[in-house]
Design an enzyme around this catalytic site. Structure first.
Site, PDB file in Angstrom:
ATOM      1  N   SER A 175      -3.740  -7.043   4.014  1.00 17.63           N
ATOM      2  CA  SER A 175      -2.566  -6.429   4.633  1.00 17.63           C
ATOM      3  C   SER A 175      -1.354  -7.246   4.232  1.00 17.63           C
ATOM      4  O   SER A 175      -1.166  -7.563   3.042  1.00 17.63           O
ATOM      5  CB  SER A 175      -2.771  -6.364   6.152  1.00 17.63           C
ATOM      6  OG  SER A 175      -1.639  -5.828   6.792  1.00 17.63           O
ATOM      7  N   TYR A 189       6.473   0.518   3.891  1.00 15.37           N
ATOM      8  CA  TYR A 189       5.443  -0.482   3.569  1.00 15.37           C
ATOM      9  C   TYR A 189       4.736  -0.956   4.839  1.00 15.37           C
ATOM     10  O   TYR A 189       3.503  -1.003   4.900  1.00 15.37           O
ATOM     11  CB  TYR A 189       6.109  -1.651   2.843  1.00 15.37           C
ATOM     12  CG  TYR A 189       5.187  -2.789   2.476  1.00 15.37           C
ATOM     13  CD1 TYR A 189       4.187  -2.619   1.524  1.00 15.37           C
ATOM     14  CD2 TYR A 189       5.329  -4.051   3.064  1.00 15.37           C
ATOM     15  CE1 TYR A 189       3.362  -3.674   1.174  1.00 15.37           C
ATOM     16  CE2 TYR A 189       4.510  -5.105   2.707  1.00 15.37           C
ATOM     17  CZ  TYR A 189       3.524  -4.916   1.766  1.00 15.37           C
ATOM     18  OH  TYR A 189       2.701  -5.959   1.420  1.00 15.37           O
ATOM     19  N   LYS A 193       0.801  -0.760   6.055  1.00 17.63           N
ATOM     20  CA  LYS A 193       0.030  -1.980   6.336  1.00 17.63           C
ATOM     21  C   LYS A 193      -0.419  -2.067   7.796  1.00 17.63           C
ATOM     22  O   LYS A 193      -1.514  -2.547   8.078  1.00 17.63           O
ATOM     23  CB  LYS A 193       0.844  -3.221   5.941  1.00 17.63           C
ATOM     24  CG  LYS A 193       1.070  -3.357   4.435  1.00 17.63           C
ATOM     25  CD  LYS A 193      -0.233  -3.616   3.686  1.00 17.63           C
ATOM     26  CE  LYS A 193      -0.006  -4.012   2.236  1.00 17.63           C
ATOM     27  NZ  LYS A 193      -1.282  -4.242   1.505  1.00 17.63           N
TER      28      LYS A 193
END
Ligand SMILES: NC(=O)C1=CN([C@@H]2O[C@H](COP(=O)(O)OP(=O)(O)OC[C@H]3O[C@@H](n4cnc5c(N)ncnc54)[C@H](OP(=O)(O)O)[C@@H]3O)[C@@H](O)[C@H]2O)C=CC1
Ligand SMILES: CCCCCCCCCCCCCCCC(=O)[C@@H](N)CO
Length: 328
Positions: A175, A189, A193
């Protein structure tokens, strides 16, 4: 005759010990050791950065390593690098993780996996308002859907392997600290994650009876070719927030990740800030270390305070920056 107060006083230092004992009984999954030597490790994104560093280290430790990425040329270059450094051969697999069938074919070709490292990832920072849907989809599809494709393709073989060998296996997902806290410029993003965390928590429950341990690794900014690319277009405010933290080297992060995998850790932090973040965001994650559980139970309140101080700083930076640039 000892006074009851004296007895109570004596109990104070014993209390933490009792608590540790209770936690040692409670923590799940039970601590496990996942050996790397002699096992088949498949690393996606193994042609660059953190993935390449993990491939190098796993090879040097005597694992049979396969690396998967899109570019054949980069894969071949990585294979040569690993051969030169360790004398070991790695299998290269060219596939795009967005293509579930291509992933299934590649996993088939590689053979049953003991340790799956879903490390492939793209990071294109930009305010959500200004980011093209195409770039948003790219990040979700590679970082999240790609990881799902991989795990679905690898699981049946992994389960057979643990049954056959009796050894625990591992699914490690890379991650990011931006998967623990949202940061300006990382909207898409971070979404990709953070999603991996829900995936990993649920998955650990689903595969525990197959002797498979899930690890979630949270690196900070790490010196890789990917980061060099990212820097070309990272918003100034993202820089101001993230640059306060120290960058790590790819091989340092790789070592943390491999150590986490070997000890069957669910949450794997890479530096001191990472340890603080892990305590602040412990939530209901699986925890197999009673010592870490102890730190979480007693550190949570204080780390929430530290987190609030960090947010104060970040919002102050944003306010000042926007005032200076006449925004808002
Ligand atoms: N570097 C950093 O600062 C940080 C990185 N991370 C995470 O760590 C992971 C690795 O990052 P880093 O080493 O910097 O990455 P790099 O950009 O250096 O390398 C990315 C790797 O992923 C592969 N890849 C990208 N897209 C795909 C795809 N669609 N299918 C298959 N493979 C793909 C690339 O090969 P190819 O392009 O040939 O497919 C390459 O091997 C990522 O998940 C990233 O989010 C987390 C925190 C910080
Ligand atoms: C309890 C309080 C602890 C506070 C510590 C806070 C530090 C957080 C900084 C977050 C940085 C995010 C970096 C993401 C890197 C990454 O993934 C990219 N390189 C890819 O885009």
């Amino acid at each position: 005759m000892a006074s009851p107060y004296l007895l109570l006083l004596l109990l104070i230092p014993v209390l933490p010990l009792i608590f540790l004992l209770v936690l040692a009984f409670l923590v799940r999954p039970r601590p496990a050791k996942v050996p790397v030597k002699g096992r088949h490790v498949l690393i996606t994104g193994g042609s660059s950065g953190i993935g390449l560093a993990m491939a190098l280290q796993a090879s040097a430790e005597g694992a049979r390593v396969s690396i998967l990425a899109r570019s054949k040329a980069k894969l071949e270059e990585a294979r040569d690098t690993i051969r030169l450094a360790t004398g070991k051969e790695v299998t290269i697999l060219s596939a795009d993780v967005r293509d579930a069938e291509a992933v299934a074919r590649a996993v088939d070709e590689a053979g049953p996996i003991d340790i799956l490292v879903a490390n492939q990832g793209v990071f294109i920072p930009q305010e959500l308002e200004f980011q093209d849907l195409e770039e948003i989809r790219l990040q979700v599809e590679i970082n999240l859907m790609g990881t799902i494709h991989l795990i679905k393709a690898a699981l049946p073989g992994m389960k057979q392997n643990t049954k056959k060998t009796g050894l625990p296996a591992s699914i490690a997902i890379i991650s990011s600290q931006a998967g623990q806290v949202g940061v300006y410029g990382y909207t898409a993003y971070s979404a990709s994650k953070f999603a991996l965390r829900g995936l990993a928590e649920a998955l650990q429950q689903e595969v525990i009876s197959d002797n498979i341990y899930v690890s979630l690794v949270f690196p900070p900014d790490t010196e890789t070719p990917g980061l060099t690319e990212e820097h070309k277009r990272r918003p100034e405010l993202t820089n101001l927030i993230v640059a306060a933290s120290e960058q790590m080297k790819a091989d340092e992060v790789a070592k943390k990740a491999l150590d986490g995998i070997k000890s069957g850790k669910f949450i794997v932090s890479c530096n001191f800030e990472g340890v603080m973040l892990a305590i602040a965001t412990a939530g209901l994650s699986p925890q197999s270390s009673y010592m870490t559980a102890f730190a979480e139970v007693f550190g949570a309140g204080f780390m929430r305070f530290v987190g609030i101080c960090f947010q104060w700083n970040w919002f102050t930076i944003i306010e000042k920056y926007n005032a200076k640039h006449n925004r808002g």
